[in-house]
Design a protein around this motif. Structure first.
Motif, PDB file in Angstrom:
ATOM      1  N   ILE A  17     -43.130 -22.739  10.003  1.00 33.60           N
ATOM      2  CA  ILE A  17     -44.538 -23.061   9.773  1.00 33.60           C
ATOM      3  C   ILE A  17     -44.900 -22.794   8.319  1.00 33.60           C
ATOM      4  N   VAL A  18     -44.442 -21.671   7.786  1.00 37.69           N
ATOM      5  CA  VAL A  18     -44.686 -21.322   6.384  1.00 37.69           C
ATOM      6  C   VAL A  18     -44.147 -22.411   5.458  1.00 37.69           C
ATOM      7  N   ALA A  19     -42.903 -22.821   5.688  1.00 41.42           N
ATOM      8  CA  ALA A  19     -42.270 -23.810   4.812  1.00 41.42           C
ATOM      9  C   ALA A  19     -43.008 -25.143   4.847  1.00 41.42           C
ATOM     10  N   GLU A  20     -43.389 -25.588   6.034  1.00 41.39           N
ATOM     11  CA  GLU A  20     -44.101 -26.866   6.142  1.00 41.39           C
ATOM     12  C   GLU A  20     -45.462 -26.788   5.463  1.00 41.39           C
ATOM     13  N   ALA A  21     -46.166 -25.696   5.645  1.00 46.95           N
ATOM     14  CA  ALA A  21     -47.507 -25.560   5.076  1.00 46.95           C
ATOM     15  C   ALA A  21     -47.476 -25.541   3.556  1.00 46.95           C
ATOM     16  N   VAL A  22     -46.553 -24.778   2.975  1.00 51.34           N
ATOM     17  CA  VAL A  22     -46.506 -24.705   1.511  1.00 51.34           C
ATOM     18  C   VAL A  22     -46.028 -26.029   0.928  1.00 51.34           C
ATOM     19  N   ASN A  23     -45.132 -26.723   1.627  1.00 53.83           N
ATOM     20  CA  ASN A  23     -44.647 -28.019   1.141  1.00 53.83           C
ATOM     21  C   ASN A  23     -45.759 -29.065   1.115  1.00 53.83           C
ATOM     22  N   GLY A 187     -37.066 -26.349  14.986  1.00 58.74           N
ATOM     23  CA  GLY A 187     -37.960 -25.397  14.333  1.00 58.74           C
ATOM     24  C   GLY A 187     -38.813 -26.059  13.273  1.00 58.74           C
ATOM     25  N   ALA A 188     -38.199 -26.942  12.489  1.00 62.62           N
ATOM     26  CA  ALA A 188     -38.942 -27.620  11.430  1.00 62.62           C
ATOM     27  C   ALA A 188     -40.075 -28.467  11.998  1.00 62.62           C
ATOM     28  N   ASP A 189     -39.828 -29.107  13.132  1.00 62.51           N
ATOM     29  CA  ASP A 189     -40.883 -29.938  13.707  1.00 62.51           C
ATOM     30  C   ASP A 189     -41.983 -29.109  14.366  1.00 62.51           C
ATOM     31  N   LEU A 190     -41.678 -27.878  14.773  1.00 55.61           N
ATOM     32  CA  LEU A 190     -42.782 -27.011  15.195  1.00 55.61           C
ATOM     33  C   LEU A 190     -43.693 -26.740  14.008  1.00 55.61           C
ATOM     34  N   VAL A 195     -49.012 -27.544  11.238  1.00 54.22           N
ATOM     35  CA  VAL A 195     -49.748 -27.970  10.049  1.00 54.22           C
ATOM     36  C   VAL A 195     -50.541 -29.241  10.337  1.00 54.22           C
ATOM     37  N   ASP A 196     -50.025 -30.127  11.175  1.00 61.40           N
ATOM     38  CA  ASP A 196     -50.815 -31.290  11.607  1.00 61.40           C
ATOM     39  C   ASP A 196     -52.110 -30.843  12.279  1.00 61.40           C
ATOM     40  N   GLU A 197     -52.006 -29.861  13.158  1.00 59.38           N
ATOM     41  CA  GLU A 197     -53.188 -29.391  13.886  1.00 59.38           C
ATOM     42  C   GLU A 197     -54.169 -28.697  12.957  1.00 59.38           C
ATOM     43  N   ILE A 198     -53.663 -28.017  11.946  1.00 58.19           N
ATOM     44  CA  ILE A 198     -54.542 -27.363  10.976  1.00 58.19           C
ATOM     45  C   ILE A 198     -55.252 -28.404  10.116  1.00 58.19           C
ATOM     46  N   GLU A 199     -54.515 -29.419   9.699  1.00 56.87           N
ATOM     47  CA  GLU A 199     -55.102 -30.437   8.825  1.00 56.87           C
ATOM     48  C   GLU A 199     -56.044 -31.376   9.566  1.00 56.87           C
ATOM     49  N   GLN A 200     -55.683 -31.726  10.800  1.00 60.42           N
ATOM     50  CA  GLN A 200     -56.488 -32.645  11.598  1.00 60.42           C
ATOM     51  C   GLN A 200     -56.631 -32.077  13.007  1.00 60.42           C
TER      52      GLN A 200
END
Length: 212
Positions: A17-23, A187-190, A195-200
């Motif tokens: 989750i951290v990696a996806e969010a910062v990316n 894991g990456a898709d989690l 981040v999808d849910e946070i953004e939208q």
């Protein structure tokens, strides 16, 4: 962009989750009991624990979203549920809370039994039931507290990391399976899911299942 804190940010689910969010350009704070040797560039790492909520809340000042990606195992067994309840009550009302649950609380079919009540590994039942208790506590919070709770697929964990596809399906209360009946998620898709849910936001004060 949001300011996101991930508690348990160095664990399997948390670090994805951290990696996806910062990316995606978000400001990310990873909270864990020990600082990692390997760090994701652009992420702020702080020491903190759910077992000391007052100190933890001080570290989270100014965040928009708090994601809890801890597991009720080891010395956290039996302590995670009350700690999350204490944390949620202590956070400002406008902070959204996301929780990584387990597959055990998913329904086997619409209106059917929970996976934890079927042929579920005995060694993981305690964790599953504690995670379900966290969901019960979130549902009992005041209406102004926004939260979401994600049930990953049955086949999810560091033992089956998979790859980032950027795609997934949601199933509401019911476990998501593919055409062969397999419930799987990397894991990456989690990380993508969160981040999808946070953004939208699409699941205000709701739980939902995910898988391919």
């Amino acid at each position: 962009m949001a300011r996101i804190a991930v508690i348990g940010g160095t664990g399997y689910a948390g670090r994805n989750i951290v990696a996806e969010a910062v990316n995606r350009g978000h400001t990310v704070v990873s909270v864990a009991r020990t600082l990692p040797a390997e760090r994701v560039e652009g992420v702020t790492y702080v020491e903190g624990t759910l077992l000391d909520v007052p100190s933890l809340v001080a570290e989270l000042e100014g965040v928009d979203v708090v994601v809890v990606a801890t597991s009720p195992r080891g010395d956290m067994a039996g302590k995670m549920r009350p700690a999350i309840a204490e944390l949620v009550a202590a956070l400002p009302a406008d902070v959204r809370v996301g929780v990584v649950g387990g597959a055990g609380g998913s329904l086997s079919e619409p209106g059917g039994a929970r996976l934890v009540d079927l042929d579920f590994p005995e060694e993981y039942k305690g964790e599953a039931l504690e995670a379900i208790g966290v969901l019960d506590d979130l549902r009992a919070t005041p209406a102004e507290r926004d939260w979401f709770f994600v049930h990953p697929a049955e086949i999810f964990g560091a033992w089956n990391p998979g790859e980032r596809t950027g795609s997934y399906r949601t199933g509401g209360d019911v476990v998501v399976r593919d055409a062969e009946g397999v419930s799987n998620l990397s894991g990456a898709d989690l990380g993508v899911v969160f981040v999808d849910e946070i953004e939208q936001p699409k699941h205000s004060r709701e739980r939902f299942t995910v898988g391919y």
